[in-house]
Write a protein that holds these residues in place. Structure first.
Motif, PDB file in Angstrom:
ATOM      1  N   THR A   1      -8.365   5.811  -7.896  1.00 30.19           N
ATOM      2  CA  THR A   1      -7.191   4.947  -7.795  1.00 30.19           C
ATOM      3  C   THR A   1      -5.963   5.651  -7.212  1.00 30.19           C
ATOM      4  O   THR A   1      -5.102   4.993  -6.628  1.00 30.19           O
ATOM      5  N   ARG A   2      -5.880   6.971  -7.373  1.00 28.48           N
ATOM      6  CA  ARG A   2      -4.688   7.683  -6.914  1.00 28.48           C
ATOM      7  C   ARG A   2      -5.022   9.146  -6.664  1.00 28.48           C
ATOM      8  O   ARG A   2      -6.020   9.660  -7.157  1.00 28.48           O
ATOM      9  N   CYS A   3      -4.162   9.807  -5.900  1.00 27.03           N
ATOM     10  CA  CYS A   3      -4.380  11.204  -5.550  1.00 27.03           C
ATOM     11  C   CYS A   3      -4.102  12.107  -6.750  1.00 27.03           C
ATOM     12  O   CYS A   3      -3.018  12.048  -7.348  1.00 27.03           O
ATOM     13  N   ALA A   4      -5.069  12.943  -7.096  1.00 24.22           N
ATOM     14  CA  ALA A   4      -4.902  13.843  -8.229  1.00 24.22           C
ATOM     15  C   ALA A   4      -3.884  14.944  -7.950  1.00 24.22           C
ATOM     16  O   ALA A   4      -3.303  15.501  -8.874  1.00 24.22           O
ATOM     17  N   ALA A   5      -3.655  15.248  -6.669  1.00 24.83           N
ATOM     18  CA  ALA A   5      -2.752  16.341  -6.329  1.00 24.83           C
ATOM     19  C   ALA A   5      -1.309  15.888  -6.154  1.00 24.83           C
ATOM     20  O   ALA A   5      -0.377  16.549  -6.635  1.00 24.83           O
ATOM     21  N   LEU A   6      -1.121  14.747  -5.456  1.00 29.49           N
ATOM     22  CA  LEU A   6       0.235  14.332  -5.096  1.00 29.49           C
ATOM     23  C   LEU A   6       0.647  13.000  -5.714  1.00 29.49           C
ATOM     24  O   LEU A   6       1.814  12.615  -5.589  1.00 29.49           O
ATOM     25  N   GLY A   7      -0.289  12.306  -6.355  1.00 32.28           N
ATOM     26  CA  GLY A   7       0.013  10.968  -6.816  1.00 32.28           C
ATOM     27  C   GLY A   7      -0.044   9.988  -5.648  1.00 32.28           C
ATOM     28  O   GLY A   7      -0.233  10.376  -4.500  1.00 32.28           O
TER      29      GLY A   7
ATOM     30  N   ALA B   1      -9.087  10.329   0.705  1.00 25.91           N
ATOM     31  CA  ALA B   1     -10.188  10.697   1.605  1.00 25.91           C
ATOM     32  C   ALA B   1     -11.194  11.649   0.979  1.00 25.91           C
ATOM     33  O   ALA B   1     -12.247  11.908   1.576  1.00 25.91           O
ATOM     34  N   PHE B   2     -10.907  12.188  -0.194  1.00 25.60           N
ATOM     35  CA  PHE B   2     -11.787  13.170  -0.825  1.00 25.60           C
ATOM     36  C   PHE B   2     -11.861  12.924  -2.326  1.00 25.60           C
ATOM     37  O   PHE B   2     -11.058  12.176  -2.888  1.00 25.60           O
ATOM     38  N   VAL B   3     -12.817  13.587  -2.962  1.00 18.63           N
ATOM     39  CA  VAL B   3     -12.927  13.586  -4.426  1.00 18.63           C
ATOM     40  C   VAL B   3     -13.093  15.030  -4.876  1.00 18.63           C
ATOM     41  O   VAL B   3     -13.886  15.794  -4.300  1.00 18.63           O
TER      42      VAL B   3
ATOM     43  N   ALA C   1      -9.801  11.262  -7.032  1.00 16.26           N
ATOM     44  CA  ALA C   1      -9.561  11.179  -5.602  1.00 16.26           C
ATOM     45  C   ALA C   1      -8.435  12.124  -5.183  1.00 16.26           C
ATOM     46  O   ALA C   1      -7.545  12.459  -5.976  1.00 16.26           O
ATOM     47  N   VAL C   2      -8.494  12.522  -3.911  1.00 18.99           N
ATOM     48  CA  VAL C   2      -7.460  13.374  -3.329  1.00 18.99           C
ATOM     49  C   VAL C   2      -7.147  12.831  -1.939  1.00 18.99           C
ATOM     50  O   VAL C   2      -8.060  12.497  -1.175  1.00 18.99           O
ATOM     51  N   SER C   3      -5.862  12.744  -1.606  1.00 17.99           N
ATOM     52  CA  SER C   3      -5.462  12.265  -0.279  1.00 17.99           C
ATOM     53  C   SER C   3      -5.635  13.370   0.761  1.00 17.99           C
ATOM     54  O   SER C   3      -5.820  14.543   0.427  1.00 17.99           O
TER      55      SER C   3
END
Length: 244
Positions: free
Chosen positions: A153-159, A165-167, A174-176
């Motif tokens: 649902t959202r980027c674990a690194a940046l929100g 595009a990644f997990v 997820a990670v953007s």
């Protein structure tokens, strides 16, 4: 469960004694249930007790702890699909996964519905492209139902939820693209069709199978790798050859 009559999907069958078999069936309201089929190895019963078939099942036991006696009547046969390499591999793997992963006697109505839909898609689609994405989604749902769901649902690194595009293999989140910058090789690709819907192209589907396969092996099939995961490896290899 001293007695139960229900429709069910045959997931696994193993020999028991000289003539019998123990079948494990996925039911709509009671989850995965085992039962002993007298004469289950007979010529008449072998076409009935095939993975993927739908049967009318009658379980009978004296106590909840006793293995139920089971009689089955064929309701819908998928036997012809076992003669086709890709559909056969999809049925073998999805049935083996379901039988190995689910605890017995725990209802999973959403999984039953999704599994039934997946098998219908394998049966109806003219080519593997018509069901391969459904298989990836079924594996994701199974992970979630067993408490190992991925957070897409959202980027674990940046929100934020943009450009995922990644997990992360560590957190299953997820990670953007921006959040993954410099770490792309350590992450698993997140196929766009899992976020946007649709079937995806073959490259996305293979990425999806790689994604779900990683977490299934790590979290669900840790003690059953050699036998159960072999069915998945056969399926993935056949899919890769089919689209090469």
């Amino acid at each position: 469960m001293p007695s139960l009559t229900t429709t069910a999907i045959v997931c696994a069958v193993r020999h028991h004694g000289e003539h019998g078999a123990i079948a494990r069936l996925l039911t709509p309201d009671h989850g995965l249930l085992p039962g002993y089929v007298r004469g289950g190895r007979s010529r008449a019963m072998r076409p009935v007790l095939m993975p993927g078939n739908v049967v009318k099942a009658d379980f009978r036991a004296r106590t909840d702890e006793q293995l139920a006696g089971l009689t089955v009547e064929l309701a819908h046969s998928r036997a012809p699909l076992h003669a086709e390499p890709l559909p056969a591999a999809a049925i073998d793997w999805s049935c083996a996964l379901t039988a190995a992963a689910l605890p017995e006697g725990t209802p999973y109505p959403a999984l039953h519905q999704a599994f039934s839909g997946l098998l219908d898609a394998v049966e109806a689609a003219p080519a593997a492209r018509g069901w391969a994405a459904a298989l990836v989604r079924y594996e994701l749902l199974l992970l979630a139902e067993l408490g190992f769901g991925l957070d897409l649902t959202r980027c674990a690194a940046l929100g934020g939820a943009d450009d995922l595009a990644f997990v992360s293999p560590r957190s299953a989140a997820a990670v953007s693209r921006a959040g993954a910058l410099g770490y792309e090789e350590r992450l698993l690709p997140l196929p766009p069709f899992l976020l946007a819907g649709g079937a995806g192209d073959w490259a996305q589907i293979i990425d999806g199978l790689r994604l779900t396969g990683f977490f299934l092996e790590r979290s669900i099939l840790t003690e059953r790798r050699s036998d159960v995961l072999a069915a998945r490896e056969r399926l993935v290899e056949r899919l890769k050859r089919a689209v090469a």
